[in-house]
Write an enzyme that holds these catalytic residues in place. Structure first.
Site, mmCIF file in Angstrom:
data_model
loop_
_atom_site.group_PDB
_atom_site.id
_atom_site.type_symbol
_atom_site.label_atom_id
_atom_site.label_comp_id
_atom_site.label_asym_id
_atom_site.label_seq_id
_atom_site.Cartn_x
_atom_site.Cartn_y
_atom_site.Cartn_z
ATOM 1 N N LYS A 247 0.897 -1.329 0.043
ATOM 2 C CA LYS A 247 0.156 -0.002 -0.147
ATOM 3 C C LYS A 247 0.696 1.285 -0.074
ATOM 4 C CE LYS A 247 -2.010 -1.663 3.827
ATOM 5 N NZ LYS A 247 -3.078 -1.475 4.929
ATOM 6 N N ASP B 81 -5.362 -5.862 10.828
ATOM 7 C CA ASP B 81 -6.696 -5.043 10.869
ATOM 8 C C ASP B 81 -7.871 -5.965 10.516
ATOM 9 O OD1 ASP B 81 -6.021 -5.192 8.473
ATOM 10 O OD2 ASP B 81 -6.664 -3.268 7.620
HETATM 11 MG MG MG Z 1 -7.615 0.502 8.240
#
Ligand code: MG
Ligand code: ADP
Length: 465
Positions: free
Chosen positions: A165, A200
């Protein structure tokens, strides 16, 4: 007329190469399931890491005490504290703060990044009010949500496999991220123990389960995409430790790295991948998630500008700039329902630098947004369908027992804010499942479930528990 023909030709080619007919989606789901199985066997060639998380019990509702969480995801990180009151009182009080990560820290050194995070956490701890209670003589505890692939070595330790990312930081790959954070906290003079290190997806799964006991999987659709689910411990051949008493183990699939000949990869995807920080990697993620959707649209518009003079005789220079068109802007353009597509026109002016676009150009732009968003949403639905298949929850049981209620927790800015994306995803999932199975399936937004989830897992893995 010639221009119109060229525009039509490019659009036709885009529609064809980005198409996701249902039969193709089913094939993609099946390919994903076989990659999941390979990953669980520990096959080194498997694209899915299927990481063992050391979470063998999800929150029950009995958790109590003061816990902190820190969520390091993509562009922002959040700090949170929660006072848990057990089965009766549940979440007594909760506070959070969001801090954006300065871009230079995303490509700097490990120490700079962790110092920045620890400093923000430390000043947050300083604002703890009297309505939060830490029993005398106890150390504060933290659940650390870290949304990058980690080889977990215990519930509270793990080494970074790679950055994704847009992060590219030297000196973290191979290091234990908990010890990096702990050392930074020490440098800040902050006395706090990291009791749980969670992805997450795992945090969202834990937070989702706390709210609804039928949650079996969690999906993140934000800057990146990933999924975690509850697997039977005896279906994980690579797990060589003792079988957990619960019989379950949460698996972090790291599905963003899925790759398959079946994925509808266009020339735009290939070029974007080639120029990315991680070429050849995270192919599924690059077709689905928020970091990339706007960029794919930009590349298609650029092609239309070049080959078919969509924006006039000159190609707008701003359109040449990678990542100028962000997914939230794409979403705003896509949702423009005004008769003259005014919002879209303004966005094109602001972002691409072309004033006075014709209605036709605006319609074409919206259509491109639609094609790219729809492909992403449908591919994400195929992934969820694959997980449900893996869990045997994709169809009505053949033994005549009733279909169990199945809840999927979803989180991430893309899912939360991009309505056309989320509704296409849900419709596609219902279509794949069929009427009967989809009637007992619920997709739930677990808003910021990952923060609360990490705090809950810190509670259940507390040094004082
Ligand atoms: Mg997040
Ligand atoms: P992260 O994934 O970085 O942890 P979030 O879950 O908040 O953080 O997701 C942020 C991402 O969600 C952004 O990078 C963007 O791609 C996407 N996003 C945010 N708002 C919107 C929006 N209005 N429309 C579409 N996508 C959005």
């Amino acid at each position: 007329v010639d221009r119109k023909r060229k525009v039509a030709a490019v659009i036709e080619e885009v529609e064809r190469t980005l198409a996701t007919p249902t039969a193709l989606l089913r094939g993609i789901s099946d390919a994903l399931v076989s990659e999941m199985e390979r990953g669980l066997r520990g096959d080194i060639h498997s694209q899915l890491k299927m990481l063992i998380t050391y979470v063998d019990n999800l929150p029950t509702g009995d958790e109590h005490g003061l816990f902190y969480a820190l969520d390091l995801g993509g562009t922002n990180f959040r700090v949170l504290r929660v006072q848990l009151g057990g089965r009766e009182k549940r979440v007594v009080k909760q506070q959070y703060e969001e801090v954006s990560i300065p871009p230079h820290l995303m490509v700097g050194t490990s120490m700079e990044l962790f110092d920045f995070i620890a400093a923000a956490l430390s000043s947050f701890v300083d604002t703890e009010g009297a309505d939060f209670h830490l029993p005398e003589g106890r150390q504060r505890e933290l659940g650390f949500t870290f949304s990058f692939p980690v080889n977990q070595t215990s519930i509270s330790s793990g080494t970074l496999i790679k950055w994704t990312k847009g992060f590219s930081i030297s000196g973290t790959v191979g290091a234990d991220v908990v010890s990096e954070l702990s050392k930074a906290m020490e440098r800040q003079g902050l006395d706090m123990k990291v009791s749980a290190l969670v992805n997450d997806t795992v945090g969202t799964l834990a937070g989702g389960r706390y709210m609804d006991s039928d949650v079996v999987a969690a999906i993140i659709l934000g800057t990146g995409t990933n999924a975690a689910y509850v697997e039977h411990a005896n279906a994980i051949p690579k797990w060589t430790g003792l079988l957990p008493r619960s019989g379950n183990m949460v698996i972090n699939t790291e599905w963003g790295s899925f790759k398959s000949d079946k994925l509808p990869l266009s020339e735009y995807d290939k070029a974007m991948d080639f120029e990315s920080l991680n070429p050849g990697e995270q192919i599924y993620e690059k077709m689905i998630s928020g970091m990339y959707l706007g960029e794919i649209v930009r590349r298609i518009l650029l092609k239309l500008a070049h080959d078919a003079s969509l924006f006039g005789d000159v190609v707008p220079p701003k359109l040449e700039q990678p990542f100028v068109l962000r997914t939230p802007d794409m979403s705003a353009m896509h949702h423009d329902a005004s008769h003259d597509l005014k919002v879209l026109g303004t966005k094109l002016k602001d972002i691409v630098g072309v004033a006075d676009t014709s209605l036709e150009v605006r319609y074409i732009t919206r259509h491109i947004c639609d094609i790219v968003a729809e492909r992403g949403a449908r591919l994400a639905a195929a992934g969820i369908y694959g997980i449900l298949k893996k869990l045997g929850r994709d169809k009505v049981p053949s033994d005549g027992s009733p279909m169990p209620r199945t809840v999927i927790a979803l989180d991430g800015g893309l899912y939360e804010h991009y309505k056309k994306f989320s509704s296409c995803l849900e419709a596609t999932l219902a279509d794949l499942l069929g009427e009967e199975a989809s009637s007992s399936m619920v997709a739930k937004l677990a808003n910021d479930g990952s923060g609360i989830g990490a705090a809950l897992l810190a509670a259940s893995h507390s040094q004082y528990a």
